[in-house]
Design a protein around this motif. Structure first.
Motif, short mmCIF file in Angstrom:
data_model
loop_
_atom_site.label_atom_id
_atom_site.label_comp_id
_atom_site.label_asym_id
_atom_site.label_seq_id
_atom_site.Cartn_x
_atom_site.Cartn_y
_atom_site.Cartn_z
N PRO A 1 1.01 -1.25 0.31
CA PRO A 1 -0.24 0.33 0.07
C PRO A 1 1.03 1.29 0.27
O PRO A 1 0.45 2.31 0.13
N SER A 2 2.07 0.99 0.13
CA SER A 2 3.26 2.31 0.04
C SER A 2 3.27 2.80 -1.17
O SER A 2 3.90 3.37 -1.56
N GLU A 3 3.36 1.62 -1.85
CA GLU A 3 3.20 1.98 -3.66
C GLU A 3 2.85 2.04 -4.21
O GLU A 3 3.08 2.10 -5.77
N ALA A 4 1.73 1.11 -4.70
CA ALA A 4 0.52 0.69 -5.49
C ALA A 4 0.39 2.03 -6.09
O ALA A 4 0.22 2.37 -7.62
N PHE A 5 -0.39 3.51 -5.19
CA PHE A 5 -0.16 4.33 -6.55
C PHE A 5 0.86 5.10 -6.92
O PHE A 5 0.36 6.05 -7.49
N VAL A 6 1.54 5.10 -6.51
CA VAL A 6 2.91 5.55 -6.74
C VAL A 6 3.45 4.64 -8.50
O VAL A 6 3.44 5.61 -9.50
N ILE A 7 3.19 3.46 -8.80
CA ILE A 7 3.39 3.18 -9.72
C ILE A 7 2.42 3.62 -10.61
O ILE A 7 2.24 3.62 -12.17
N PHE A 8 0.73 3.65 -10.38
CA PHE A 8 0.40 4.19 -11.12
C PHE A 8 -0.53 5.77 -11.73
O PHE A 8 -0.44 5.96 -12.40
N GLU B 1 6.54 6.43 4.56
CA GLU B 1 5.92 7.42 3.36
C GLU B 1 4.55 7.00 3.80
O GLU B 1 3.91 6.31 4.25
N TYR B 2 3.96 7.40 2.27
CA TYR B 2 2.97 7.73 2.44
C TYR B 2 2.09 6.06 2.00
O TYR B 2 2.87 5.28 1.56
N VAL B 3 0.37 5.93 2.52
CA VAL B 3 -0.04 5.45 2.75
C VAL B 3 -1.35 4.93 1.91
O VAL B 3 -2.32 6.32 2.35
N TYR B 4 -1.56 3.98 1.05
CA TYR B 4 -3.33 3.88 0.08
C TYR B 4 -3.74 2.83 0.26
O TYR B 4 -2.93 2.10 -0.65
N PHE B 5 -4.78 2.55 1.07
CA PHE B 5 -5.75 1.80 1.10
C PHE B 5 -7.47 2.15 -0.06
O PHE B 5 -7.78 3.47 0.66
#
Length: 311
Positions: free
Chosen positions: A144-151, A199-203
C-alpha cells in the motif's frame, strides 16, 4: 547637592536584576512556543496540500481509467499470486491491447525481469534500481505504500507495453524524485512525506477489510516510520461505515513519523473523528494513541486527526 543627585541614580539591586531576567526569559519562552506552533501549522498545511494533490491525481486516474488502482494490501488476499492477478486484471481493463507476455511484469509473478527491459524501466525512473533481478519487480510484492506511486507515474504510449514500452510518460502527479525511496528493496518506489520521514500509505475502499463477519482490516507497517497504518472508520446514525467508503484513504504519519496503532487484533481499527473505543460494531475500534493525532488524511474537514496545538 552632589550627593543627592548620586542618590537618585543608584543601580539596580541583584534581586531586581534577577526579576527582570526572569520576566525576559518567560516572555522569550512564550514567544518560542508561539513560533513553534506557527511553524508546525505551516508544515502541516503544506503536507495537507500535498495529500490533496495526490487525491486529485487519483480522482483523475479514475476519471481516465474507470477505477482506482488496487492497493496491494494482504487482507484482500494473502495469496501472492492472486494479489498479482488483481494488478494484471486492472491493467487489462485499462489497456485492453496490453500484451502480458511482453509487458513486464508478466501474468506469472515469478517470471524474472528481462535485463534490457529492467534497465529501460530504471532509466525512465519508473522503478528503483535496488531490486533483485531474479526475484523482485513483481506485482505480488507491491504494497500500500507503493501502489499509488506506480499508477500515478504514467504509462508508455505503447498500447501493448504500457508499463515497459518506450515514449514519454505523462504522470498524473509530479513526484519529487528525492523523496522516492525503496526501503524494502523490492524494486518498487514508495514516497516519503515532505516533512515526514515515513512513507505515504494508500488504501482502496474495495479492500478496507476482507468482508468476513468479524472482518480483518487492511494493515500496513511502514518500512521507514513507526506504528501501523489501517483505514479509519466512522459512525453515522449509530452505525459503522468506513471513512471515504467508496473511494480511498491516503494516510501520512505527520511530523512524528509514526502512524500510531497499538492494535492487538486483526479486526481492530480507529474511528474518525472521535478517536474513542467502540466495541459494539464490527470491526471494533480502539482509542487513538498520542501518535495518531498528527496523522494527515485525505478525508474530513481538517484533514488532520488532531489540532495543530495537540502536537
Amino acid at each position: 547637592m552632589t550627593s543627592r543627585i548620586r542618590a537618585h541614580h543608584r543601580g539596580f539591586t541583584l534581586v531586581e536584576l534577577l526579576v527582570v531576567i526572569t520576566i525576559i526569559g518567560i516572555l522569550a519562552g512564550l514567544a518560542l512556543v508561539g513560533i513553534n506552533r506557527a511553524r508546525i501549522s505551516v508544515l502541516n498545511m503544506i503536507m495537507k496540500t500535498e495529500v490533496s494533490h495526490i487525491a486529485q491525481a487519483l480522482d483523475l486516474y479514475k476519471e481516465n481509467h474507470g477505477a482506482y488502482p488496487p492497493d496491494g494490501n494482504t487482507i484482500a488476499t494473502s495469496d501472492p499470486t492472486k494479489r498479482a492477478t488483481l494488478f494484471t486484471r486492472h491493467l487489462s481493463k485499462m489497456f485492453p491491447q496490453r500484451n502480458g507476455s511482453i509487458d513486464y511484469p508478466t501474468y506469472i509473478p515469478a517470471t524474472p525481469v528481462t535485463p534490457s527491459i529492467l534497465q529501460q524501466m530504471i532509466n525512465n525512473g519508473y522503478v528503483s534500481p535496488d531490486g533483485n533481478t531474479t526475484s523482485d519487480y513483481q506485482f505480488n510484492q507491491i504494497d500500500p505504500s507503493e501502489a499509488f506511486v506506480i499508477f500515478l507515474m504514467g504509462f508508455s504510449p505503447d498500447v501493448e507495453r504500457p508499463l515497459t514500452g518506450p515514449g514519454e510518460r505523462k504522470p498524473l502527479f509530479e513526484f519529487d524524485r528525492s523523496r522516492l525511496v525503496d526501503p524494502d528493496k523490492d524494486g518498487w518506489w514508495s514516497y516519503k512525506g515532505r516533512y515526514s520521514e515515513s512513507e505515504y500509505v494508500y488504501f482502496n475502499s474495495k479492500t478496507y477489510d476482507d468482508g468476513a463477519a468479524s472482518p480483518s482490516v487492511a494493515s500496513y507497517a511502514p518500512q521507514i516510520g513507526g506504528g501501523t497504518a489501517r483505514p479509519y472508520g466512522t459512525i453515522v446514525n449509530g452505525n459503522f461505515v468506513w471513512a471515504a467508503p467508496k473511494t480511498y484513504q491516503i494516510l501520512l504519519a505527520g511530523l512524528d513519523d509514526n502512524f500510531g496503532g497499538n492494535f492487538t487484533a486483526a479486526n481492530q481499527m480507529k474511528l474518525y473523528p472521535s478517536g474513542v473505543q467502540d466495541t459494539t460494531n464490527a470491526p471494533t475500534s480502539i482509542n487513538y494513541s498520542l501518535e495518531d493525532f498528527d496523522n494527515i488524511v485525505n478525508f474530513g474537514q481538517s484533514s488532520t486527526l488532531g489540532s495543530d496545538t495537540d502536537l
